[in-house]
Write an enzyme that holds these catalytic residues in place. Structure first.
Site, PDB file in Angstrom:
ATOM      1  N   THR A 121       6.757  12.014   5.333  1.00 18.76           N
ATOM      2  CA  THR A 121       6.213  11.666   4.023  1.00 18.76           C
ATOM      3  C   THR A 121       5.054  12.604   3.716  1.00 18.76           C
ATOM      4  O   THR A 121       4.027  12.583   4.397  1.00 18.76           O
ATOM      5  CB  THR A 121       5.732  10.206   4.003  1.00 18.76           C
ATOM      6  OG1 THR A 121       6.844   9.354   4.306  1.00 18.76           O
ATOM      7  CG2 THR A 121       5.178   9.841   2.637  1.00 18.76           C
ATOM      8  N   LEU A 156      13.528   4.173   5.296  1.00 17.72           N
ATOM      9  CA  LEU A 156      13.922   3.235   6.340  1.00 17.72           C
ATOM     10  C   LEU A 156      12.978   2.041   6.383  1.00 17.72           C
ATOM     11  O   LEU A 156      11.766   2.188   6.259  1.00 17.72           O
ATOM     12  CB  LEU A 156      13.919   3.926   7.706  1.00 17.72           C
ATOM     13  CG  LEU A 156      14.756   5.201   7.834  1.00 17.72           C
ATOM     14  CD1 LEU A 156      14.589   5.794   9.224  1.00 17.72           C
ATOM     15  CD2 LEU A 156      16.225   4.908   7.540  1.00 17.72           C
ATOM     16  N   GLU A 158      11.557  -0.726   8.857  1.00 15.48           N
ATOM     17  CA  GLU A 158      11.469  -1.042  10.278  1.00 15.48           C
ATOM     18  C   GLU A 158      12.122  -2.393  10.534  1.00 15.48           C
ATOM     19  O   GLU A 158      11.931  -3.349   9.802  1.00 15.48           O
ATOM     20  CB  GLU A 158      10.007  -1.051  10.735  1.00 15.48           C
ATOM     21  CG  GLU A 158       9.381   0.335  10.703  1.00 15.48           C
ATOM     22  CD  GLU A 158       8.016   0.366  11.361  1.00 15.48           C
ATOM     23  OE1 GLU A 158       7.830  -0.309  12.390  1.00 15.48           O
ATOM     24  OE2 GLU A 158       7.137   1.093  10.863  1.00 15.48           O
ATOM     25  N   PHE A 255      10.150  -8.684  -2.145  1.00  8.94           N
ATOM     26  CA  PHE A 255       8.739  -8.304  -2.063  1.00  8.94           C
ATOM     27  C   PHE A 255       7.825  -9.178  -2.922  1.00  8.94           C
ATOM     28  O   PHE A 255       6.749  -8.744  -3.297  1.00  8.94           O
ATOM     29  CB  PHE A 255       8.548  -6.819  -2.407  1.00  8.94           C
ATOM     30  CG  PHE A 255       9.049  -5.905  -1.328  1.00  8.94           C
ATOM     31  CD1 PHE A 255       8.191  -5.421  -0.354  1.00  8.94           C
ATOM     32  CD2 PHE A 255      10.388  -5.542  -1.272  1.00  8.94           C
ATOM     33  CE1 PHE A 255       8.652  -4.602   0.658  1.00  8.94           C
ATOM     34  CE2 PHE A 255      10.872  -4.725  -0.257  1.00  8.94           C
ATOM     35  CZ  PHE A 255       9.992  -4.254   0.710  1.00  8.94           C
ATOM     36  N   ILE A 256       8.240 -10.411  -3.209  1.00  9.18           N
ATOM     37  CA  ILE A 256       7.326 -11.327  -3.895  1.00  9.18           C
ATOM     38  C   ILE A 256       7.125 -12.591  -3.058  1.00  9.18           C
ATOM     39  O   ILE A 256       6.999 -13.690  -3.604  1.00  9.18           O
ATOM     40  CB  ILE A 256       7.774 -11.661  -5.334  1.00  9.18           C
ATOM     41  CG1 ILE A 256       9.147 -12.331  -5.361  1.00  9.18           C
ATOM     42  CG2 ILE A 256       7.757 -10.420  -6.208  1.00  9.18           C
ATOM     43  CD1 ILE A 256       9.475 -12.964  -6.719  1.00  9.18           C
ATOM     44  N   GLY A 259       1.733 -13.854   1.318  1.00 12.22           N
ATOM     45  CA  GLY A 259       1.413 -13.752   2.739  1.00 12.22           C
ATOM     46  C   GLY A 259      -0.007 -13.289   2.951  1.00 12.22           C
ATOM     47  O   GLY A 259      -0.850 -13.330   2.047  1.00 12.22           O
ATOM     48  N   GLY A 263       1.016  -4.310   5.872  1.00  8.88           N
ATOM     49  CA  GLY A 263       0.501  -3.346   6.840  1.00  8.88           C
ATOM     50  C   GLY A 263       1.579  -2.322   7.154  1.00  8.88           C
ATOM     51  O   GLY A 263       2.426  -2.024   6.319  1.00  8.88           O
ATOM     52  N   CYS A 266       3.481   2.864   6.597  1.00 11.52           N
ATOM     53  CA  CYS A 266       3.796   3.511   5.319  1.00 11.52           C
ATOM     54  C   CYS A 266       2.933   3.037   4.153  1.00 11.52           C
ATOM     55  O   CYS A 266       2.226   3.833   3.541  1.00 11.52           O
ATOM     56  CB  CYS A 266       5.272   3.290   4.983  1.00 11.52           C
ATOM     57  SG  CYS A 266       6.407   4.099   6.126  1.00 11.52           S
TER      58      CYS A 266
END
Length: 443
Positions: A121, A156, A158, A255-256, A259, A263, A266
């Site tokens: 990146t 990708l 993880e 992704f909503i 939490g 972290g 990326c």
């Protein structure tokens, strides 16, 4: 094809193994002699489901090799992937020293046409820099060898990286050369049999795409986390709000999930690097700055909830932590929420009993300054024995449906802080637990 992958970290190992799995001849290069020695023995330094098995199988098939010898790896390669680290510099920018060093090695060694691929990146303009370095090295050798430098950012996740690589939702290639583009199309064609998501664009656009994608995902996380903060204050339930919002097809549910902050290797680094790029080019990226600010605040939320319940002075208190890695199915501790939580609890005098299925060794490195305050447990139930509260930080599968009767027996006080809201359907109050969620007012 003959492929060289420079850098045997997370991206390099996954890419190397997957290319070898499809019959290419792959050699992975790294300057870390201990790492290469272990890889030759089939010992993989990172945890990623399926990766160790794939590496061992392709070593047996003689399609995957590991070396510290630069000439052995680069001299006859048709495609060279640069997959070295780009850590965050002191000013927030991506540190490109390792990328530039590899570019120099390539210029000193190659003897014929090859495609050099920026897989790391990297900020916009890196491919031009890499090309310039290689040209200078070739010039010093008195050679005029044709080569191309392109961008092929990785996407990708993880924990499911093998699946992502073998069945990608898109392959982004930034190239100015039709020859290089066709080579990459051929290389990736076995991975795109079911759906042709080969997306060609300019090098600069490809470099930007990776940062834009990660920054947008980080923005969604910080947005829902900010909504969770508001929900707690007005008496709404973020779990219900998430369902209502996510049902809109324009938004979706990905992704909503509220939490205790994002972290990993990326999102934190890439959002910061994109902010630095914008500032360097005369633009203040206010959304990106807010995304980072919200995330930093969210990582303190569990600390604040614990202090609100037990007080600022935590001497004599023991807290059981389930989960250390920044997400499930990885041992990656970089920028993990657990690091903030443990350091803050230890600073206030607390003791921590921590358990994670895979990340304990990594945690010992990242938490070396507070090891006196931590006991690393062998399993989840021994971690809670005698603790004042259980704190769920990472939602590993083995934590999803625990024995709450056993938890009640082992805890001094029946208090649970759920940093991922995975126990919200268990009616814990009816079982006698004091239950604290994210985005729900404590009762």
């Amino acid at each position: 094809m003959k492929i060289a992958v420079v850098g045997s970290g997370y991206v390099g190992l996954v890419a190397g193994a997957c290319f070898a799995e499809n019959g290419n001849s792959v050699i992975c290069l790294d300057i870390d002699e201990d790492k290469i020695s272990q890889l030759k023995q089939g010992i993989v330094p990172i945890y990623e489901p399926g990766l160790s098995e794939m590496i061992k199988e392709n070593q047996v098939k003689n399609t995957l090799h590991f070396t510290t010898n630069k000439r052995e790896a680069l001299q006859n390669a048709e495609v060279i992937f640069i997959a070295v680290g780009t850590p965050m510099g002191d000013d927030g920018s991506a540190d490109l020293r390792f990328v530039q060093s590899v570019a120099g090695d390539i210029g000193e060694i190659i003897e014929g046409y090859c495609v050099v691929v920026d897989k790391s990146t990297v900020p916009v303009g890196t491919a031009k820099s890499v090309k310039s370095i290689i040209k200078e090295k070739l010039k010093s050798r008195g050679l005029d060898i044709d080569f191309d430098v392109i961008s092929n950012p990785e996407f990708l996740k993880e924990g499911v990286a093998i699946k992502d690589f073998m069945s990608p939702d898109r392959v982004v290639i930034g190239a100015s050369s039709q020859k290089a583009l066709e080579i990459m199309r051929t290389l990736y064609s076995p991975f795109l049999v079911k759906s042709d998501r080969f997306i060609a664009m300019s090098v600069e656009s490809a470099e930007m795409t990776k940062y834009a994608a990660n920054s947008l995902l980080a923005t969604k996380i910080s947005f829902i986390n900010e909504m969770s903060q508001i929900c707690e204050r007005v008496g709404a339930d973020i779990n219900d709000v998430r369902l209502g919002v996510g049902s809109d097809s324009r938004i979706g549910y990905s992704f909503i999930y509220p939490g205790c902050g994002y972290g990993g290797s990326c999102f934190p680094k890439d959002v910061k690097a994109l902010e630095k790029t914008a500032l360097d080019n005369g633009y203040t990226p206010r959304i990106l700055q807010a995304v980072q600010s919200v995330n930093e605040s969210q990582k303190m939320l569990l600390v604040e909830k614990i202090i609100a319940r037990f007080g600022e002075n935590l001497n004599g208190f023991v807290f059981a932590l389930w989960g250390l890695s920044f997400k499930p199915e990885t041992d990656d501790m970089r920028e993990a929420s657990s690091l903030v939580l443990i350091n803050e609890l230890a600073k206030r005098g607390a003791k921590i009993n921590a358990y994670d299925p895979k990340a304990i060794n990594q945690a010992k490195f990242y938490l070396k300054n507070v090891l006196d305050s931590i006991v690393f447990a062998e399993d989840k139930y021994s971690a809670i024995k005698g603790a004042n509260a259980l704190v769920l930080v990472t939602e590993w599968r083995e934590f999803r449906s625990p024995d709450f009767e056993e938890i009640a027996k082992q805890l001094k006080e029946k208090v649970i802080f759920d940093g991922r809201n995975i126990y919200r359907h268990f009616s814990l109050q009816n079982l006698g637990f004091e239950y604290h969620q994210i985005g729900v007012r404590s009762k």
